[in-house]
Enzyme design. Sequence first.
Site, PDB file in Angstrom:
ATOM      1  N   HIS A  90     -10.195   5.170   1.611  1.00 21.59           N
ATOM      2  CA  HIS A  90     -11.022   4.173   0.916  1.00 21.59           C
ATOM      3  C   HIS A  90     -12.188   3.699   1.789  1.00 21.59           C
ATOM      4  CE1 HIS A  90      -8.182   3.531  -2.514  1.00 21.59           C
ATOM      5  NE2 HIS A  90      -7.294   3.904  -1.603  1.00 21.59           N
ATOM      6  N   ASN A 163      -5.447   0.429  -7.800  1.00 22.27           N
ATOM      7  CA  ASN A 163      -6.264   1.616  -8.059  1.00 22.27           C
ATOM      8  C   ASN A 163      -6.655   1.632  -9.528  1.00 22.27           C
ATOM      9  OD1 ASN A 163      -6.334   2.790  -5.511  1.00 22.27           O
ATOM     10  ND2 ASN A 163      -4.569   4.116  -5.879  1.00 22.27           N
TER      11      ASN A 163
HETATM   12 FE1  HDD Z   1      -3.595   2.277   0.252  1.00 26.07          FE
HETATM   13  C1  HDD Z   1      -6.468   1.183   1.652  1.00 26.07           C
HETATM   14  C2  HDD Z   1      -4.723   1.328  -2.851  1.00 26.07           C
HETATM   15  C3  HDD Z   1      -0.799   3.667  -1.197  1.00 26.07           C
HETATM   16  C4  HDD Z   1      -2.284   2.754   3.301  1.00 26.07           C
HETATM   17  N1  HDD Z   1      -5.275   1.452  -0.464  1.00 26.07           N
HETATM   18  C5  HDD Z   1      -6.349   1.058   0.277  1.00 26.07           C
HETATM   19  C6  HDD Z   1      -7.343   0.481  -0.571  1.00 26.07           C
HETATM   20  C7  HDD Z   1      -6.855   0.523  -1.843  1.00 26.07           C
HETATM   21  C8  HDD Z   1      -5.548   1.124  -1.775  1.00 26.07           C
HETATM   22  C9  HDD Z   1      -7.533   0.018  -3.096  1.00 26.07           C
HETATM   23  C10 HDD Z   1      -8.692  -0.045  -0.125  1.00 26.07           C
HETATM   24  C11 HDD Z   1      -8.630  -1.494   0.244  1.00 26.07           C
HETATM   25  C12 HDD Z   1     -10.007  -1.999   0.592  1.00 26.07           C
HETATM   26  O1  HDD Z   1     -10.879  -1.963  -0.284  1.00 26.07           O
HETATM   27  O2  HDD Z   1     -10.177  -2.428   1.726  1.00 26.07           O
HETATM   28  N2  HDD Z   1      -2.940   2.540  -1.652  1.00 26.07           N
HETATM   29  C13 HDD Z   1      -3.496   1.971  -2.782  1.00 26.07           C
HETATM   30  C14 HDD Z   1      -2.583   2.141  -3.890  1.00 26.07           C
HETATM   31  C15 HDD Z   1      -1.499   2.810  -3.427  1.00 26.07           C
HETATM   32  C16 HDD Z   1      -1.710   3.048  -2.019  1.00 26.07           C
HETATM   33  C17 HDD Z   1      -2.839   1.604  -5.285  1.00 26.07           C
HETATM   34  C18 HDD Z   1      -0.248   3.227  -4.147  1.00 26.07           C
HETATM   35  C19 HDD Z   1       0.274   2.546  -5.120  1.00 26.07           C
HETATM   36  N3  HDD Z   1      -1.883   3.097   0.928  1.00 26.07           N
HETATM   37  C20 HDD Z   1      -0.843   3.590   0.171  1.00 26.07           C
HETATM   38  C21 HDD Z   1       0.251   3.977   1.052  1.00 26.07           C
HETATM   39  C22 HDD Z   1      -0.158   3.699   2.333  1.00 26.07           C
HETATM   40  C23 HDD Z   1      -1.496   3.155   2.227  1.00 26.07           C
HETATM   41  C24 HDD Z   1       1.583   4.543   0.579  1.00 26.07           C
HETATM   42  C25 HDD Z   1       0.553   3.875   3.642  1.00 26.07           C
HETATM   43  C26 HDD Z   1       1.816   3.930   3.809  1.00 26.07           C
HETATM   44  N4  HDD Z   1      -4.296   2.093   2.135  1.00 26.07           N
HETATM   45  C27 HDD Z   1      -3.545   2.284   3.245  1.00 26.07           C
HETATM   46  C28 HDD Z   1      -4.256   1.882   4.519  1.00 26.07           C
HETATM   47  C29 HDD Z   1      -5.623   1.367   3.979  1.00 26.07           C
HETATM   48  C30 HDD Z   1      -5.485   1.578   2.487  1.00 26.07           C
HETATM   49  C31 HDD Z   1      -4.287   2.915   5.575  1.00 26.07           C
HETATM   50  C32 HDD Z   1      -6.894   1.915   4.592  1.00 26.07           C
HETATM   51  C33 HDD Z   1      -7.771   0.731   4.830  1.00 26.07           C
HETATM   52  C34 HDD Z   1      -6.958  -0.417   4.555  1.00 26.07           C
HETATM   53  O3  HDD Z   1      -5.703  -0.014   4.195  1.00 26.07           O
HETATM   54  O4  HDD Z   1      -7.285  -1.577   4.637  1.00 26.07           O
HETATM   55  O5  HDD Z   1      -3.551   0.885   5.163  1.00 26.07           O
END
Ligand code: HDD
Length: 710
Positions: A90, A163
């Site tokens: 993202h 999402n």
């Molecule tokens: Fe995630 C970012 C949505 C599963 C780990 N995720 C991130 C963002 C969104 C989502 C909208 C952007 C946030 C922003 O604008 O700063 N992610 C989802 C959804 C998931 C999902 C709807 C499943 C239902 N994500 C998911 C899993 C993991 C992560 C299973 C790790 C185990 N996601 C992350 C992250 C991020 C992220 C690495 C990257 C930047 C942040 O978090 O702030 O932690």
Amino acid sequence: MAGKSRANNKGAEAQVPTGDVRTVTGMGGETHQLASGDLPTLTSDQGVAIADNQNQLKAGPRGPVLLEDFHYREKIFRFDHERIPERVVHARGYGAHGTFELSESLSEYTTARVLTEVGEKVPMFVRFSTVLGNKGSRDLARDVRGFAVKFYTQEGNWDIVANNIPVFFIQDAIKFPDLIHAGKPAPDREWPQAQTAHDNFWDYISLTPESMHMIMWTMSDRTLPRSFRFMEGFGVHSFRLIDAEGRSTFVKFHFKPKLGLQSVLWNEAVKISGNDPDFHRRDLWDSIENGAFPQWDLGVQLFDEEQAASFDFDHLDSTKIVPEEIVPVRKIGTFTLDRLVDNFFHETEQVAFCTQNIVPGIAFSDDPLLHGRNFSYLDTQLKRLGSPNFTHIPINAPRVPVNNYHQDGHMNMRNPKGRVNYEPNSWGQGPRENPETGYKHYPAHVEGQKLKVRSDTFSDHYSQARLFYISQTPIEQKHIGDALTFELSKCERLDIRQRMVAHLRNIDEGLANTVAIGLRLPAMPEPAPAAQPTRTDLPASDALSIVKRKNASFEGRKIGILVADGTDAKLVTGLTAAIEAEKALFEIIAPHVGGAILNDGTLLEARQKIDGGPSVLYDAVAVLLSAEGATKLARDAAAQDFVRDAFGHLKFIAYTEASKPLFAKGGILEADFDGGFVELAKAKDAKAFVTACRDVRYWAREMEVDLDAD
Ligand code: HDD
């Protein structure tokens, strides 16, 4: 030359006033802007006024530079450290501020004030994003869109990190790094960027049957949204609402755009990416700046343990939806995005969402993906923002008092005041726990062995994938088939293509057939082994289709009006009035951005020059040329593309009879003028055109313009 202090003969003190700024030409001919009127004096980070921001300190005008120049060193040091790690997923996002207002209280189910106080205005921030591309990639990649929401409630910050798709690829968070590694550019070559059309992604997916439901969504038009304003958002997981007696109700959160759903076509997306990689962010910026504030309803699906037990799927499995036909979505409030950021980095880049940010009255379900996320988001903010004090950054700071004994760390802004920094203490100072109002975890009964296993209730990977597919209109089903064929055609390995088609056979034989034929597979593979047989009796759910949920209006969409010298002024006025009456938007496109001279002698300014305003940037087009204009533009490749693409992308097209030579040069002959064309002979014909546009596309044309339709 030594000792001479002028590089040219410009006077040292020539002053050129430009607005509020006085400009002085310096000794080297460079320009200095002097503070005057309301403009502040330039200073260093230490607050020291700066005299010269254009030249390093040197020993003599041509001499070596001196390390002593602390202003230069500070400026470059700050510049060298401007970048922070981009989000690992993202990375490319765009945000805006808004307000949420509740219209129906859920006090029967929860104590969370944000869900019980009707009419209370709750400030919020939303960040939309693509998932796979890096920060500088394009908006129109085929990708899931992030829809992360932060509510600054009176009980602390509440984040829904959502999402635009209600399910996810995997059931357990431990798989997330593999999923993302497979989707992102391959580690040796570092391509392809921002797309899943490559071997690694499909290799992983074809070995991960639980991803099939999500794959149906990602291969549908949902991953090509027309703009953020036309997207739904889904909290994906079940959460719990907790009432005053401590009783729990499961809840799923939905955001429904007031303007309806809309997507672009794949070929259009490819061309938008080249013409305007910032298409989505520009759209959001322009609408908020023009006062057309986008709005979403917040909806909830509520169900209790007993109802959950009656579902033929496990709601703790993030690859499953709860169909709206089983548990309807109750609209309980609306949010409006009405304020742009002052600074992209400060707000959109530094905003830190965490799934663990919930408030009293809301609790987690046992979804294993959600619990894995709760660790990941907090951890990632430390890496990205560099300090556990990221909550001190204004965009992340709650709008309620923060009182605790956390202290120190990088960039601290908020250490506790006074002598006491521990608790309990007998100084009569400092904050205390509050068992009445404090957050209480839901005391769910838990028992069991510690095991690294997946529940059997998570093992049906195909029934809901099929449900999604059969709920689409034929045209949407065709797009899914086209997308799968395209993506798999980019896989070099035949066995990966075959393995995917083997899965599709468990979803829909027709779809598997289409893709197998599209790929010209040597033979139809056997269906993939499935832990559970696919349920073929699930009734279609209209809520899953974009096309079935037709819009009542063309509001918020944009029409491109192509004009040239000699265009009929009355037609333009009639059309723009009809567009405005529909609350839609328009842009004038002409051979010169300076404008076109209409048939009444007036100059109509253009927003775009023809090659900067291709038809892919508009939801519908009007080609209002005079005979003179059509003859001229018929020779122009960009004008030919304009009409050819509008036709190929199934757009509604308004035209004047005199424009036909241009259409002919674009390959659109008399016989091709179908029901999607509206002639504007008189100004009053414009209304019929704008009304027709409510269908967004003339879908019937797709069968005429696409080989895959045969
Ligand atoms: Fe995630 C970012 C949505 C599963 C780990 N995720 C991130 C963002 C969104 C989502 C909208 C952007 C946030 C922003 O604008 O700063 N992610 C989802 C959804 C998931 C999902 C709807 C499943 C239902 N994500 C998911 C899993 C993991 C992560 C299973 C790790 C185990 N996601 C992350 C992250 C991020 C992220 C690495 C990257 C930047 C942040 O978090 O702030 O932690």
